[in-house]
Design a protein around this motif. Structure first.
Motif, PDB file in Angstrom:
ATOM      1  N   HIS A 152       0.836  -1.212   0.000  1.00  0.00           N
ATOM      2  CA  HIS A 152       0.000   0.000   0.000  1.00  0.00           C
ATOM      3  C   HIS A 152       0.861   1.249   0.000  1.00  0.00           C
ATOM      4  O   HIS A 152       0.571   2.233  -0.691  1.00  0.00           O
ATOM      5  CB  HIS A 152      -0.929   0.018   1.214  1.00  0.00           C
ATOM      6  CG  HIS A 152      -1.909   1.150   1.183  1.00  0.00           C
ATOM      7  ND1 HIS A 152      -1.670   2.358   1.806  1.00  0.00           N
ATOM      8  CD2 HIS A 152      -3.110   1.280   0.563  1.00  0.00           C
ATOM      9  CE1 HIS A 152      -2.689   3.174   1.586  1.00  0.00           C
ATOM     10  NE2 HIS A 152      -3.586   2.544   0.828  1.00  0.00           N
ATOM     11  N   LYS A 153       1.951   1.213   0.753  1.00  0.00           N
ATOM     12  CA  LYS A 153       2.874   2.358   0.840  1.00  0.00           C
ATOM     13  C   LYS A 153       3.423   2.703  -0.543  1.00  0.00           C
ATOM     14  O   LYS A 153       3.538   3.868  -0.918  1.00  0.00           O
ATOM     15  CB  LYS A 153       4.035   1.978   1.771  1.00  0.00           C
ATOM     16  CG  LYS A 153       4.601   3.119   2.585  1.00  0.00           C
ATOM     17  CD  LYS A 153       5.517   2.547   3.650  1.00  0.00           C
ATOM     18  CE  LYS A 153       6.370   3.620   4.295  1.00  0.00           C
ATOM     19  NZ  LYS A 153       7.265   3.026   5.316  1.00  0.00           N
TER      20      LYS A 153
ATOM     21  N   LEU B 227      -1.146   6.186  -5.719  1.00  0.00           N
ATOM     22  CA  LEU B 227      -1.365   6.396  -7.154  1.00  0.00           C
ATOM     23  C   LEU B 227      -2.523   5.542  -7.680  1.00  0.00           C
ATOM     24  O   LEU B 227      -3.284   5.988  -8.550  1.00  0.00           O
ATOM     25  CB  LEU B 227      -0.074   6.102  -7.936  1.00  0.00           C
ATOM     26  CG  LEU B 227       0.008   6.798  -9.301  1.00  0.00           C
ATOM     27  CD1 LEU B 227      -0.190   8.307  -9.169  1.00  0.00           C
ATOM     28  CD2 LEU B 227       1.343   6.505  -9.968  1.00  0.00           C
ATOM     29  N   MET B 228      -2.668   4.343  -7.108  1.00  0.00           N
ATOM     30  CA  MET B 228      -3.815   3.513  -7.506  1.00  0.00           C
ATOM     31  C   MET B 228      -5.109   4.252  -7.195  1.00  0.00           C
ATOM     32  O   MET B 228      -6.004   4.329  -8.037  1.00  0.00           O
ATOM     33  CB  MET B 228      -3.806   2.168  -6.758  1.00  0.00           C
ATOM     34  CG  MET B 228      -2.845   1.145  -7.334  1.00  0.00           C
ATOM     35  SD  MET B 228      -2.835  -0.395  -6.363  1.00  0.00           S
ATOM     36  CE  MET B 228      -4.484  -1.044  -6.716  1.00  0.00           C
ATOM     37  N   GLU B 229      -5.190   4.791  -5.985  1.00  0.00           N
ATOM     38  CA  GLU B 229      -6.426   5.468  -5.593  1.00  0.00           C
ATOM     39  C   GLU B 229      -6.648   6.737  -6.408  1.00  0.00           C
ATOM     40  O   GLU B 229      -7.775   7.054  -6.787  1.00  0.00           O
ATOM     41  CB  GLU B 229      -6.457   5.706  -4.073  1.00  0.00           C
ATOM     42  CG  GLU B 229      -6.927   4.439  -3.349  1.00  0.00           C
ATOM     43  CD  GLU B 229      -6.375   4.252  -1.936  1.00  0.00           C
ATOM     44  OE1 GLU B 229      -5.952   5.243  -1.320  1.00  0.00           O
ATOM     45  OE2 GLU B 229      -6.368   3.088  -1.453  1.00  0.00           O
TER      46      GLU B 229
ATOM     47  N   ILE C 185      -8.549   3.349  -8.889  1.00  0.00           N
ATOM     48  CA  ILE C 185      -8.514   1.900  -8.669  1.00  0.00           C
ATOM     49  C   ILE C 185      -8.450   1.686  -7.162  1.00  0.00           C
ATOM     50  O   ILE C 185      -7.530   2.163  -6.500  1.00  0.00           O
ATOM     51  CB  ILE C 185      -7.264   1.276  -9.330  1.00  0.00           C
ATOM     52  CG1 ILE C 185      -7.283   1.572 -10.823  1.00  0.00           C
ATOM     53  CG2 ILE C 185      -7.192  -0.216  -9.055  1.00  0.00           C
ATOM     54  CD1 ILE C 185      -5.940   1.400 -11.491  1.00  0.00           C
ATOM     55  N   SER C 186      -9.425   0.959  -6.636  1.00  0.00           N
ATOM     56  CA  SER C 186      -9.430   0.842  -5.181  1.00  0.00           C
ATOM     57  C   SER C 186      -8.423  -0.214  -4.742  1.00  0.00           C
ATOM     58  O   SER C 186      -8.251  -1.255  -5.391  1.00  0.00           O
ATOM     59  CB  SER C 186     -10.837   0.539  -4.663  1.00  0.00           C
ATOM     60  OG  SER C 186     -10.997  -0.820  -4.485  1.00  0.00           O
ATOM     61  N   PHE C 187      -7.726   0.096  -3.667  1.00  0.00           N
ATOM     62  CA  PHE C 187      -6.723  -0.826  -3.122  1.00  0.00           C
ATOM     63  C   PHE C 187      -7.466  -1.857  -2.281  1.00  0.00           C
ATOM     64  O   PHE C 187      -7.543  -1.769  -1.070  1.00  0.00           O
ATOM     65  CB  PHE C 187      -5.732  -0.031  -2.255  1.00  0.00           C
ATOM     66  CG  PHE C 187      -4.569  -0.848  -1.771  1.00  0.00           C
ATOM     67  CD1 PHE C 187      -3.403  -0.939  -2.518  1.00  0.00           C
ATOM     68  CD2 PHE C 187      -4.638  -1.530  -0.571  1.00  0.00           C
ATOM     69  CE1 PHE C 187      -2.327  -1.703  -2.063  1.00  0.00           C
ATOM     70  CE2 PHE C 187      -3.569  -2.295  -0.112  1.00  0.00           C
ATOM     71  CZ  PHE C 187      -2.421  -2.377  -0.850  1.00  0.00           C
ATOM     72  N   GLU C 188      -8.044  -2.823  -2.973  1.00  0.00           N
ATOM     73  CA  GLU C 188      -8.863  -3.802  -2.268  1.00  0.00           C
ATOM     74  C   GLU C 188      -8.258  -5.178  -2.414  1.00  0.00           C
ATOM     75  O   GLU C 188      -7.996  -5.643  -3.527  1.00  0.00           O
ATOM     76  CB  GLU C 188     -10.274  -3.817  -2.851  1.00  0.00           C
ATOM     77  CG  GLU C 188     -11.282  -3.155  -1.941  1.00  0.00           C
ATOM     78  CD  GLU C 188     -12.669  -3.406  -2.438  1.00  0.00           C
ATOM     79  OE1 GLU C 188     -13.397  -4.172  -1.795  1.00  0.00           O
ATOM     80  OE2 GLU C 188     -13.034  -2.852  -3.499  1.00  0.00           O
ATOM     81  N   VAL C 189      -8.064  -5.827  -1.291  1.00  0.00           N
ATOM     82  CA  VAL C 189      -7.464  -7.146  -1.328  1.00  0.00           C
ATOM     83  C   VAL C 189      -7.857  -7.850  -0.026  1.00  0.00           C
ATOM     84  O   VAL C 189      -8.117  -7.194   0.992  1.00  0.00           O
ATOM     85  CB  VAL C 189      -5.931  -7.007  -1.488  1.00  0.00           C
ATOM     86  CG1 VAL C 189      -5.287  -6.496  -0.205  1.00  0.00           C
ATOM     87  CG2 VAL C 189      -5.282  -8.274  -1.960  1.00  0.00           C
ATOM     88  N   SER C 190      -7.966  -9.175  -0.062  1.00  0.00           N
ATOM     89  CA  SER C 190      -8.199  -9.903   1.177  1.00  0.00           C
ATOM     90  C   SER C 190      -7.608 -11.299   1.021  1.00  0.00           C
ATOM     91  O   SER C 190      -7.418 -11.793  -0.104  1.00  0.00           O
ATOM     92  CB  SER C 190      -9.688  -9.960   1.523  1.00  0.00           C
ATOM     93  OG  SER C 190     -10.422 -10.445   0.446  1.00  0.00           O
TER      94      SER C 190
END
Lengths: 256, 256
Positions: free
Chosen positions: B99-100, B105-107, B111-116
């Motif tokens: 994320h760092k 830049l993704m956001e 583009i959402s920083f979505e992950v699980s």
């Protein structure tokens, strides 16, 4: 949350809606989401609502009191529509009028203007039809290929409809399927709950065949829930176990 | 889309994941989402991923190459963790590092920083455990009260797990339940598809009991899908029709 489902088969139309609303998990209430517009012999319409309650209630009120048509200087109610397509258009117009008044400030306050409707029924001179109307007022019509539409928390209750519902099924089976679909949704989402409102319309009768509220503890629905659980458990048990593991365990035993 | 499910019962752990990825509906590919970290006798871990593929792949690579610990000037891999809790923490640290680098830049690009992630397995000296790790790196652990966790498109496959899975069931029944749950999901969401990767771990063996890929046309899974459909149809048929309509129709006949 909300779950509403409409099933349109050759034999008739079923509309069902739960009654639970929530503003957060700590503010749960009961509100009717299935609204009936009926003049026997002329029209019989059911309108099921999901999404923001203030928006859906305003839309329903506009449809009852009349949606302003500024160009013509007239007000139009659902009873004025001559086809189901016109009725769906009028629902769309009502949504856009509410959006014009409330949309901007709601969105500025971080409240999304989200609402959806199932509109089903028949108007004298037209067929029995079912529509789903979106937040922007656009809509789709249900067709025999997929003879059901859902709004709200639709995913938990969709697998059973995907498998069970066909255009040729009898209306009481369609009603049963929609109740099982509601049960699956209620089990997985606390935001959907009893009582459940049910409407059934048979083709060309121009009156509601059934308007019914399933209250908590009602014997048939209680029995349906128990039977469906038991049937699923026995369906599960009837399927053979995967051979993948057995192979491994057998091989291991052989190795030993 | 993605669907992954982990079931942790007394008898062992099941992890399953589909392999379909899509960037829009017109760009569908097959990628492995179930990653294995195993040194028999020392640790056996499965990591199932959902969300943005570039993020989840980066996290997996960091976990294999080592997550930088700037304070200590060291790199930590999953194999260095002495408990499953530490392993889940390391997955969280890896997510925050990605994320760092990429998050802002993704956001900005929408583009959402979505992950699980589902992380399950056992490390020498600890028990068999299962965790779900969120986008922020925080996580929860699976417990016997609800002995399963899901990531990705979880709703379609949840009703069957809610009803069928208990902590006391045998591991091959747990595997069967997770395959039925996958089947329900695949039927309702085209973004979830074959092949399916399966991992099974028995407690205190410190090695994978089963690593298996269910390919399209594989006879057992094909048969399971057919049987489950048929069983649901017969479960549906076995439930009596709602008495509501019958009353009305009978009354009408009587009135006539």
């Amino acid at each position: 949350m909300t779950y509403c489902c409409g099933v349109l088969v050759r034999d008739g139309l079923v509309l069902i809606a739960d009654t639970r609303t929530n503003a957060g998990l700590d503010n749960i209430s009961t509100f009717r989401k299935l609204h009936i517009f009926e003049e026997p012999g002329h029209h019989v319409l059911g309108l099921a609502t999901a999404g923001n309650l203030s928006v859906s209630q305003s839309v329903v009120s506009l449809l009852r009191e009349g949606v302003e048509d500024h160009e013509a200087g007239e007000r139009h109610q659902l009873r004025d529509c001559r086809t189901m397509f016109q009725a769906a258009q009028l629902v769309g117009t009502a949504i856009r009028q509410v959006h014009k008044v409330n949309g901007e400030l709601m969105e500025q306050s971080g409240i999304s203007f989200e609402v959806s409707f199932l509109l089903g029924g028949q108007i004298l001179g037209d067929c029995l039809r079912l529509y789903m109307v979106y937040s922007a007022g656009n809509f789709i019509e249900c067709t025999p290929d997929t003879p059901f539409l859902q709004i709200g928390e639709h995913k938990y209750g969709k697998p059973v409809l995907d498998r069970a519902v066909t255009y040729e099924m009898e209306i009481s089976d369609a009603l049963k399927s929609s109740l099982i679909s509601m049960d699956s949704t209620m089990r997985s989402n606390l935001g959907v709950g009893l009582p459940i409102d049910v409407m059934v319309v048979s083709p060309d009768t121009l009156r509601s065949e059934l308007l019914y509220r399933v209250e908590p503890g009602e014997p048939y629905f209680h029995d349906l829930r128990e039977r469906w659980s038991a049937a699923l458990r026995s369906a599960h048990a009837s399927i053979p176990r995967p051979p993948y593991l057995k192979d491994v365990r057998t091989r291991r035993l052989t190795e030993v």
